[in-house]
Design an enzyme around this catalytic site. Structure first.
Site, short mmCIF file in Angstrom:
data_model
loop_
_atom_site.label_atom_id
_atom_site.label_comp_id
_atom_site.label_asym_id
_atom_site.label_seq_id
_atom_site.Cartn_x
_atom_site.Cartn_y
_atom_site.Cartn_z
N PRO A 109 0.83 -1.21 0.00
CA PRO A 109 0.00 0.00 0.00
C PRO A 109 0.86 1.26 0.00
O PRO A 109 1.89 1.32 0.67
CB PRO A 109 -0.78 -0.12 1.31
N CYS A 110 0.42 2.25 -0.76
CA CYS A 110 1.33 3.35 -1.10
C CYS A 110 1.06 4.64 -0.35
O CYS A 110 1.77 5.62 -0.53
CB CYS A 110 1.23 3.62 -2.60
N GLN A 111 0.04 4.68 0.53
CA GLN A 111 -0.36 5.97 1.09
C GLN A 111 0.77 6.68 1.83
O GLN A 111 0.83 7.91 1.84
CB GLN A 111 -1.55 5.79 2.03
N PHE A 147 3.76 6.88 1.08
CA PHE A 147 4.71 7.49 0.14
C PHE A 147 4.03 8.47 -0.80
O PHE A 147 4.67 9.08 -1.64
CB PHE A 147 5.42 6.40 -0.68
#
Length: 326
Positions: free
Chosen positions: A84-86, A88
């Site tokens: 999951p990228c949140q 970054f």
């Protein structure tokens, strides 16, 4: 209305895949169409797992990747998926590798190190290479090298690969060093580079029934647009921007269904879930179950990998692995 499909089915390629952080399976659409056999898929989100199972079958499992026994995971040729990228994301709080979700990057690396697949494909937001997070990104590349992988990475804009959406994501592809080659990212096929616009992918869809789909029309009107314009001038909030049928879409994100995203239909309403899926290059055969809430459906679509981009990367990887083993 013809059935929409930008991921034509290719023959089986003989390669197995373990998919981590699989989401609702938009990336899986591309990989399966290229001929991979996905033997196991994992995600923490129950709605994403429900959507994945509905479309692909029971080999998906809801699990916390931090808790799972790595030895229980199957040995496969390829590991595919991005944490999951949140943490970054430029739009997020920017906690990076110190955030709870950011730490999953290192867990991903640990799984690669233990399983030693022939190759892995890692996808994440462009924010991972911004100045704030670049030390983490560089450390990650160094670690992948240390555990035995030749690394290639590239920022891929989905619009360059036949998708009607400006969507930039970082892809890292690692090839186990004993295989003796470095992955080369594919060039767009003829006619794909910056060609598709909104009308190409959603122009044939019927207008949604206002009575049945009132949630798509709520709060998106001239007053809301004016309110958001003022907010933008004050430096807070979004300005809702109606898209143009003759232009490429802005990025479909996990908020696009709420009316808090800057990306709305040319007719001053929310995009429907099917419209979002098409903008993400997912075929009409992919269906989200009705018992998943509308907000969760939008989140699944917005968090997904553009299916045609996964198709491109997966096809190039299969071809390059095949040419070295022959």
């Amino acid at each position: 209305m013809t059935e929409f499909n930008l991921t034509p089915q290719l023959p089986a390629n003989g390669l197995t895949v373990l998919e981590l952080f699989c989401g609702g399976g938009l990336g899986a659409i591309g990989f399966k169409a290229v001929g991979y056999d996905i033997v196991k898929a994992l995600d923490f989100d129950k709605n994403a797992v429900k959507a994945y199972r509905h479309n692909f079958g029971d080999y998906v499992e809801q699990a916390d990747i931090n808790e799972i026994d790595i030895d229980s995971l199957p040995n496969t040729d390829v590991i595919f998926g991005g944490p999951p990228c949140q943490d970054f994301s430029v739009a997020g709080k920017g906690a990076g590798a110190d955030g709870e979700r950011g730490k999953l990057v290192w867990r991903y690396l640990e799984i690669i190190e233990r399983k030693q697949p022939k190759a892995f494909v890692f996808e994440n937001v462009k924010g991972l290479i911004t100045k704030r997070h670049r030390p983490t990104f560089d450390a990650l590349i160094d670690k992948f090298n240390e555990i035995g992988y030749e690394i290639s990475w590239q920022v891929i804009n989905a619009w360059h690969y036949g998708v009607a959406q400006k969507r930039e994501r970082v892809f890292i592809v690692g090839i186990r060093k004993d295989l003796g080659f470095t992955f080369e990212f594919p060039n767009p096929l003829e006619g794909d580079y910056q060609t598709r616009v909104l009308r190409d992918v959603i122009g044939d869809l019927p207008e949604p029934n206002k009575e049945k789909n009132h949630q798509m029309f709520d709060n998106i009107n001239e007053k809301t647009i004016e309110h958001n314009r003022r907010n933008k001038e004050k430096g807070n909030g979004f300005k809702l921007v109606p898209q143009d049928f003759e232009k490429v879409s802005l990025t479909i994100d996990s908020h696009v269904g709420y009316g808090s995203s800057a990306n709305i239909h040319p007719d001053l309403r929310r995009f429907t879930v099917r419209e979002c899926l098409r903008i993400q290059s997912a075929p009409d055969t992919y269906v989200l179950p009705d018992d998943i809430s509308l907000s969760a459906q939008y989140r699944i679509v917005g968090n997904g990998i553009a299916s045609r981009v996964a198709w491109y990367i997966g096809r190039a990887l299969a071809d390059q692995l095949a040419s070295t083993s022959s």
